[in-house]
Design a protein around this motif. Structure first.
Motif, PDB file in Angstrom:
ATOM      1  N   ILE A 114       0.817  -1.218   0.000  1.00  0.00           N
ATOM      2  CA  ILE A 114       0.000   0.000   0.000  1.00  0.00           C
ATOM      3  C   ILE A 114       0.849   1.266   0.000  1.00  0.00           C
ATOM      4  O   ILE A 114       0.315   2.370  -0.146  1.00  0.00           O
ATOM      5  N   GLU A 115       2.181   1.128   0.146  1.00  0.00           N
ATOM      6  CA  GLU A 115       3.037   2.318   0.139  1.00  0.00           C
ATOM      7  C   GLU A 115       3.339   2.805  -1.267  1.00  0.00           C
ATOM      8  O   GLU A 115       3.890   3.904  -1.443  1.00  0.00           O
ATOM      9  N   LEU A 116       2.970   2.029  -2.302  1.00  0.00           N
ATOM     10  CA  LEU A 116       3.254   2.408  -3.690  1.00  0.00           C
ATOM     11  C   LEU A 116       2.101   3.215  -4.287  1.00  0.00           C
ATOM     12  O   LEU A 116       0.931   2.872  -4.101  1.00  0.00           O
ATOM     13  N   ARG A 117       2.437   4.273  -5.038  1.00  0.00           N
ATOM     14  CA  ARG A 117       1.422   5.093  -5.686  1.00  0.00           C
ATOM     15  C   ARG A 117       0.994   4.521  -7.037  1.00  0.00           C
ATOM     16  O   ARG A 117      -0.148   4.675  -7.451  1.00  0.00           O
ATOM     17  N   TYR A 126      -7.388  -1.782  -5.742  1.00  0.00           N
ATOM     18  CA  TYR A 126      -8.015  -1.039  -4.670  1.00  0.00           C
ATOM     19  C   TYR A 126      -9.514  -0.975  -4.968  1.00  0.00           C
ATOM     20  O   TYR A 126      -9.926  -0.702  -6.099  1.00  0.00           O
ATOM     21  N   ALA A 127     -10.334  -1.210  -3.944  1.00  0.00           N
ATOM     22  CA  ALA A 127     -11.780  -1.175  -4.169  1.00  0.00           C
ATOM     23  C   ALA A 127     -12.509  -0.980  -2.846  1.00  0.00           C
ATOM     24  O   ALA A 127     -12.023  -1.395  -1.782  1.00  0.00           O
ATOM     25  N   GLU A 177      -1.187   4.674  -0.398  1.00  0.00           N
ATOM     26  CA  GLU A 177      -0.873   5.720  -1.373  1.00  0.00           C
ATOM     27  C   GLU A 177      -1.517   5.486  -2.743  1.00  0.00           C
ATOM     28  O   GLU A 177      -1.475   6.376  -3.588  1.00  0.00           O
ATOM     29  N   GLY A 178      -2.123   4.318  -2.969  1.00  0.00           N
ATOM     30  CA  GLY A 178      -2.533   3.973  -4.319  1.00  0.00           C
ATOM     31  C   GLY A 178      -4.023   4.028  -4.604  1.00  0.00           C
ATOM     32  O   GLY A 178      -4.482   3.454  -5.604  1.00  0.00           O
TER      33      GLY A 178
END
Length: 358
Positions: A114-117, A126-127, A177-178
């Motif tokens: 989850i730290e990656l954009r 993501y949902a 972040e994504g």
């Protein structure tokens, strides 16, 4: 932001309109109960709150969080047209005791990193899913049938992104972040059905003589409850089957604690006979999955998706305690097999639930 506020008002208005005619029919239903001479009808409303999170499993990925608030009506206030419609369906027995359930819920799903954009092609999208539900529950001494319709929104309108970001800020952990890569807005609808057979085998008092003289174990009971069910809609479409094993005291008080779908079914209903009762439980369910929007992506437009497995299995275990004939507190820990081909490892998460009779 304006369309999100409009959506929220619309969901709450829809729930109010669904509840209002049932609440208005309460007095007529109570009078009918008295006139028919039906004894021991349960007069209580049951409010249940559920909190599911993968932090209980030591991770922060995939199904990462879910909340559900439900209200189960007393017996005897179901309007005639709903009662007649329910009894006309072959899935409900003629002599079933009918109640109506209402719910509001939110679920969120993320990839592992989850730290990656940037978009992570080999991990799930993501949902988010925000929904309101209304259902009909039919119970007899040996079976429980539950038909429930959920309607809501997938995508930014679910508010899952804002909920998770603000929650992570509050508890001081990595902010995802994504969320810019999440599924697009899409209205969602799913119809669930579940059927449970109570007590395929149940021990009677004294059947476990080595434990009969120990405190809290003098009324030890054991039951096996198989179930079948499924879902139909653009959010989920699947068929499911499994069973639950329980050992404890006052097992007829409920059908197991509730869970957030898709998962092994429990029940919002509980009605204990003692001031204190308890049980441990374990269960398994297999699902044949035809549609899962949170893996398959949006229905009507292009979006990120992954190659899902058509067969998924859940294992669960937990404990439930009922206090003062008014409260039920339960914890369920669930292990789920891999849901898509690029997934590195199975997932696990926990669910806390609190139910109150009043």
């Amino acid at each position: 932001m304006r369309h999100l506020r409009t959506l929220r008002r619309g969901l709450l208005s829809a729930l109010f309109l669904a509840v209002w005619p049932l609440a208005a029919g309460a007095q007529d239903g109570a009078a009918k109960e008295s006139a028919d001479g039906i004894e021991d009808a349960d007069p209580a409303w049951i409010i249940t709150g559920q909190f599911s999170n993968d932090l209980f499993g030591g991770s922060d990925r995939h199904f990462t969080h879910g909340m559900r608030l439900s209200a189960l009506s007393p017996e005897g206030i179901v309007p005639d047209f709903i009662e007649e419609a329910g009894k006309a369906l072959p899935i409900f027995p003629d002599k079933g005791r009918l109640r109506v359930t209402y719910s509001l819920g939110q679920e969120m799903f993320t990839p592992e990193r989850i730290e990656l954009r940037e978009l992570i092609e080999d991990d799930r999208p993501y949902a988010g899913w925000l929904y309101a539900g209304v259902g009909l529950v039919s119970a007899t001494d040996d079976r429980l049938d539950n038909l429930e319709l959920n309607v809501g929104m997938v995508g930014p309108a679910s508010l899952a992104d804002k909920t998770q970001i603000e929650y992570h800020k509050l508890i001081g952990v990595q902010v995802p972040e994504g969320w810019d890569n999440q599924l697009e807005n899409e209205p969602g609808i799913v119809l669930y059905y579940e059927h449970k057979w109570r007590s395929l085998w149940k021990a009677k008092e004294g059947d476990v003589p080595l434990l009969a003289d120990l405190p809290l174990l003098d009324k030890l009971q054991f039951d096996v409850t198989p179930h079948l069910g499924g879902a139909l809609g653009n959010v989920y479409t699947y068929g499911a089957g499994g069973l639950t094993l329980r050992i404890g005291d006052d097992l007829p008080a409920d059908y197991g604690p509730p869970r957030i779908r898709p998962a092994l079914p429990g029940s919002d209903y509980f009605r204990p006979n003692d001031w204190f009762s308890w049980y441990f439980f374990a269960g398994a369910e297999g699902r044949v999955v035809l549609r899962n929007i949170f893996l398959d992506g949006n229905t009507f437009q292009d979006s990120h998706s992954v190659d899902k497995y058509p067969l998924v299995a859940d294992l669960q275990a937990g404990v439930a305690v009922m206090l003062g004939e008014q409260l039920r507190l339960a914890y369920t820990h669930l292990w789920r097999t891999k849901e898509f081909r690029e997934q590195d490892a199975p997932n696990q998460f926990g669910t806390l639930s609190l139910s109150v009779r009043f």
